[in-house]
Motif scaffolding. Structure first.
Motif, short mmCIF file in Angstrom:
data_model
loop_
_atom_site.label_atom_id
_atom_site.label_comp_id
_atom_site.label_asym_id
_atom_site.label_seq_id
_atom_site.Cartn_x
_atom_site.Cartn_y
_atom_site.Cartn_z
N THR A 176 0.87 -1.31 0.05
CA THR A 176 0.12 0.06 0.12
C THR A 176 0.96 1.26 0.07
OG1 THR A 176 -1.79 -1.07 1.22
CG2 THR A 176 -1.84 1.17 1.41
N ASP A 177 0.62 2.06 -0.86
CA ASP A 177 1.23 3.59 -0.87
C ASP A 177 0.80 4.34 0.27
OD1 ASP A 177 2.57 5.75 -1.60
OD2 ASP A 177 1.86 5.82 -3.66
N PRO A 178 1.76 4.77 1.15
CA PRO A 178 1.41 5.51 2.35
C PRO A 178 0.80 6.93 2.13
CG PRO A 178 3.76 5.51 2.14
CD PRO A 178 3.26 4.28 1.28
N ILE A 179 0.98 7.49 0.60
CA ILE A 179 0.47 8.58 0.29
C ILE A 179 -1.04 8.53 0.28
CG2 ILE A 179 0.40 10.27 -1.49
CD1 ILE A 179 3.35 9.93 -1.96
N ASP A 180 -1.43 7.30 -0.21
CA ASP A 180 -2.92 7.09 -0.46
C ASP A 180 -3.62 7.33 0.96
OD1 ASP A 180 -2.81 6.75 -2.90
OD2 ASP A 180 -2.45 4.49 -2.85
N GLU A 181 -2.92 6.74 2.06
CA GLU A 181 -3.39 6.98 3.58
C GLU A 181 -3.41 8.19 4.03
OE1 GLU A 181 -2.23 5.53 7.99
OE2 GLU A 181 -0.98 4.66 6.29
N LEU A 182 -2.39 8.99 3.57
CA LEU A 182 -2.11 10.48 3.95
C LEU A 182 -3.29 11.28 3.20
CD1 LEU A 182 -0.66 12.52 5.59
CD2 LEU A 182 0.83 12.90 3.51
N ALA A 183 -3.49 10.90 2.09
CA ALA A 183 -4.47 11.71 1.24
C ALA A 183 -5.80 11.55 1.76
CB ALA A 183 -4.27 11.28 -0.28
N GLU A 184 -6.17 10.36 2.32
CA GLU A 184 -7.33 9.92 2.77
C GLU A 184 -7.61 10.65 4.15
OE1 GLU A 184 -9.98 5.96 4.61
OE2 GLU A 184 -8.11 5.92 3.48
N ARG A 185 -6.61 10.71 5.09
CA ARG A 185 -6.65 11.38 6.13
C ARG A 185 -6.65 13.11 5.88
NH1 ARG A 185 -1.93 10.53 9.70
NH2 ARG A 185 -0.81 9.42 7.83
N LEU A 186 -6.24 13.70 4.84
CA LEU A 186 -6.22 15.03 4.46
C LEU A 186 -7.21 15.39 3.40
CD1 LEU A 186 -2.47 15.83 4.39
CD2 LEU A 186 -3.91 16.42 6.31
N ASP A 187 -8.19 14.39 3.53
CA ASP A 187 -9.20 14.62 2.18
C ASP A 187 -9.92 16.00 2.39
OD1 ASP A 187 -10.51 13.59 -0.16
OD2 ASP A 187 -12.09 14.18 1.32
N GLY A 188 -10.27 16.31 3.46
CA GLY A 188 -11.14 17.39 3.79
C GLY A 188 -10.23 18.70 3.54
N PHE A 189 -9.05 18.66 3.88
CA PHE A 189 -8.31 19.85 3.56
C PHE A 189 -7.94 20.19 2.14
CE2 PHE A 189 -7.48 18.83 8.13
CZ PHE A 189 -7.75 20.11 8.69
N ALA A 190 -7.56 19.04 1.72
CA ALA A 190 -6.93 18.95 0.38
C ALA A 190 -7.99 19.35 -0.96
CB ALA A 190 -6.16 17.65 -0.35
N ALA A 191 -9.31 18.70 -0.51
CA ALA A 191 -10.43 19.21 -1.43
C ALA A 191 -10.77 20.38 -1.62
CB ALA A 191 -11.67 18.22 -0.89
N VAL A 192 -10.55 21.43 -0.64
CA VAL A 192 -10.87 22.68 -0.78
C VAL A 192 -9.89 23.45 -1.13
CG1 VAL A 192 -12.90 22.37 0.80
CG2 VAL A 192 -10.76 23.20 1.54
N ALA A 193 -8.53 23.00 -1.13
CA ALA A 193 -7.36 23.89 -1.67
C ALA A 193 -7.63 24.37 -3.02
CB ALA A 193 -6.12 22.97 -1.15
N VAL A 194 -6.80 25.57 -2.93
CA VAL A 194 -7.10 26.04 -4.46
C VAL A 194 -5.58 26.17 -5.02
CG1 VAL A 194 -9.02 27.58 -4.16
CG2 VAL A 194 -6.63 28.39 -3.65
N HIS A 195 -4.58 25.59 -4.14
CA HIS A 195 -2.97 25.62 -4.56
C HIS A 195 -2.44 24.70 -3.67
CE1 HIS A 195 0.97 26.56 -5.59
NE2 HIS A 195 0.21 27.46 -6.83
#
Length: 515
Positions: free
Chosen positions: A77-96
């Protein structure tokens, strides 16, 4: 936020064996090798997702470096996938991506840890990867509560009515002011009347801005205090100017101008504090001027009607100003007085343009044009609110600047076209109702529409804070018409064109509509 966004490195020393390089997930396509492979029993508690860290436990490795387990050679499993899942709420609304990098760094994630855990050079590289993996889900802006920019048409029409009703006072006072021909080819007494009126417009426009500023700060007592001090001062200023400009034999006109200044001060108080209905009641005696269009009324009746309306206006204004008499009503840290000066200059320019519409040798002449312009201020105010509300609605629903520019431009054209249509209708109605008034010629009607365009666009720019530009354009146009009355159409057309350009440049920007 509570807790760390990333897993801290283990405190136990790493085994001599190198950690497994994370790779993205992918489906295991069945092949000849997979079909003939014999499943091997699991030797550790790895589940069905494969190993996610260094191989331990059995210490078995395949010849190609992949761990052997119950997954049949599945990639880790790619650990970035796990990090992306945990940061989904922040990353989804980021504009940059830099917004995500700031979140990572604020949580203490160092570049060494990023290289060790995620195989990326630094936080910016990792943030770019996360930004690419997470789909954008920007929330839609919420509508303002209660639709603050929705104004009722009935209320705006009421304001337009109270703007125009004082014109009936001139009908009642006409025989009282009759005399020898005055200066500049105008009827006797016109100069002090105009001088007092213009002074009142300038003063009360600036006073209204200061009082509205206090109301915007939520301090109604301070607004009442400002009106309590400023309204009498404005009445005195208008009276002084009227008396100073009165020639011998124009004393009745100067006295009428003094009453006019007193009424303008009282009306400003009532309109700013939202007492339009009280002002309408105070002006109701002026309805006695309607029979004066056809029949001659006795002079005592005319004077009684005028004094009754004036007294009622002052009494209502004094009643609503009682909160301003209390101590401490002035508040602290009020708006600077210099900020209200441009609004007074705009009142001067717009007032002179309205006077030019009905006085002198301008192409637009007659009381019908002035009555139409004053009555149209009610629908003009409603259309201004309509434009602001529609613009804010487009700001919430449209996603590109180009779409917003097109929508705002279309709304601007519709609102301006609606106002000019109302102005034409009111002009025709006032001309038909006014005894002996000729129908407006096409050239005069065009000039009237140009003046209406200048007034409406000037009010629109004033509403968006660009009052200094609107005041400068109106003053230049009014000065040109005063110096050379024959240049009225050219001056009005040039002012309308300049204000149209300023409006399009300013109001097509989304940042101009922030509240």
């Amino acid at each position: 936020m509570s807790g760390s966004l990333w897993l801290k490195p283990p405190t136990t020393p790493l085994p001599a064996q190198l950690p497994l390089i994370p790779r993205p997930r992918r489906e295991n396509a069945p092949g000849p090798a997979a079909a003939t492979a014999t499943p091997r029993p699991s030797t550790g508690d790895t589940g069905d997702t494969g190993a996610t860290g260094p191989v331990g436990g059995t210490g078995e490795t395949a010849t190609d470096g992949n761990p052997t387990g119950d997954t049949g050679g599945a990639l880790a499993t790619d650990p970035i996938d796990e990090l992306a899942e945990r940061l989904d709420g922040f990353a989804a609304v980021a504009v940059h991506p830099d917004e995500i990098a700031a979140i990572l760094e604020s949580d203490g994630m160092t570049d060494d840890h990023i290289r060790l855990t995620y195989g990326r050079a630094d936080s910016f590289t990792l943030a770019e990867d996360l930004y690419a993996r997470v789909e954008r889900r920007h929330p839609a802006p919420a509508a303002p509560p209660g639709d603050a920019w929705h104004a009722g048409l009935a209320g705006c029409l009421l304001r337009g009515l109270v703007f125009a009703l004082p014109g009936l006072a001139y009908v009642l006072a006409a025989p009282l002011l009759a005399g020898e021909p005055g200066r500049f080819g105008l009827p006797g007494g016109t100069v002090p009347l105009l001088a007092g009126a213009v002074t009142g417009w300038v003063w009360n426009q600036a006073l209204s801005h200061r009082a509205y500023t206090w109301l915007g700060l939520g301090d109604r007592r301070a607004a009442a205090r400002a009106l309590l001090v400023g309204a009498p001062a404005g009445a005195l200023a208008g009276t002084a100017v009227a008396l100073a400009t009165a020639a011998p034999g124009e004393t009745p006109a100067a006295l009428f101008a003094a009453g006019q200044s007193l009424y303008l001060a009282a009306a400003t108080v009532l309109l700013v504090l939202g007492r339009e209905r009280a002002l309408l009641c105070a002006l109701s005696p002026l309805a006695g001027a309607v029979p004066a269009f056809r029949w001659d009324l006795p002079d005592p009746v005319r004077a009684a009607l005028l004094l009754t309306a004036l007294t009622a206006s002052v009494a209502f204004a004094a009643a609503v100003l009682r909160p301003g008499v209390r101590r401490g009503a002035a508040g602290r840290g009020g708006p600077p007085r210099a900020a209200s000066l441009p609004y007074g200059l705009f009142g001067l320019g717009s007032g002179l343009l309205v006077l030019q519409a009905g006085v002198g040798d301008t192409l637009v002449s007659g009381a019908g044009a002035v009555v139409a312009l004053t009555l149209s201020m009610g629908p003009a105010e409603w259309l201004l609110h309509r434009f602001r509300g529609e613009s804010l609605s487009r700001l919430r629903t449209l996603t590109t600047a180009r779409e917003f520019r097109r929508a705002v431009t279309g709304t601007l054209v519709l609102c301006l076209g609606g106002y000019l249509t109302v102005l034409v209708a009111l002009t025709l109605a006032a001309t038909l109702a006014w005894p002996g008034a000729p129908l407006p010629e096409p050239a005069r009607l065009v000039t009237l529409l140009l003046i209406g365009t200048v007034l409406w666009l000037g009010l629109l720019l004033q509403a968006f804070g660009a009052v200094l530009s609107a005041a400068a354009v109106c003053l230049l146009a009014a000065a040109a018409e005063t110096v050379e009355p024959a240049a009225g159409p050219v001056a009005a057309g040039g002012a309308a064109a300049v204000l149209a350009v300023l409006t399009c440049v300013l109001l097509v920007r989304p940042t101009a509509h922030r509240v």
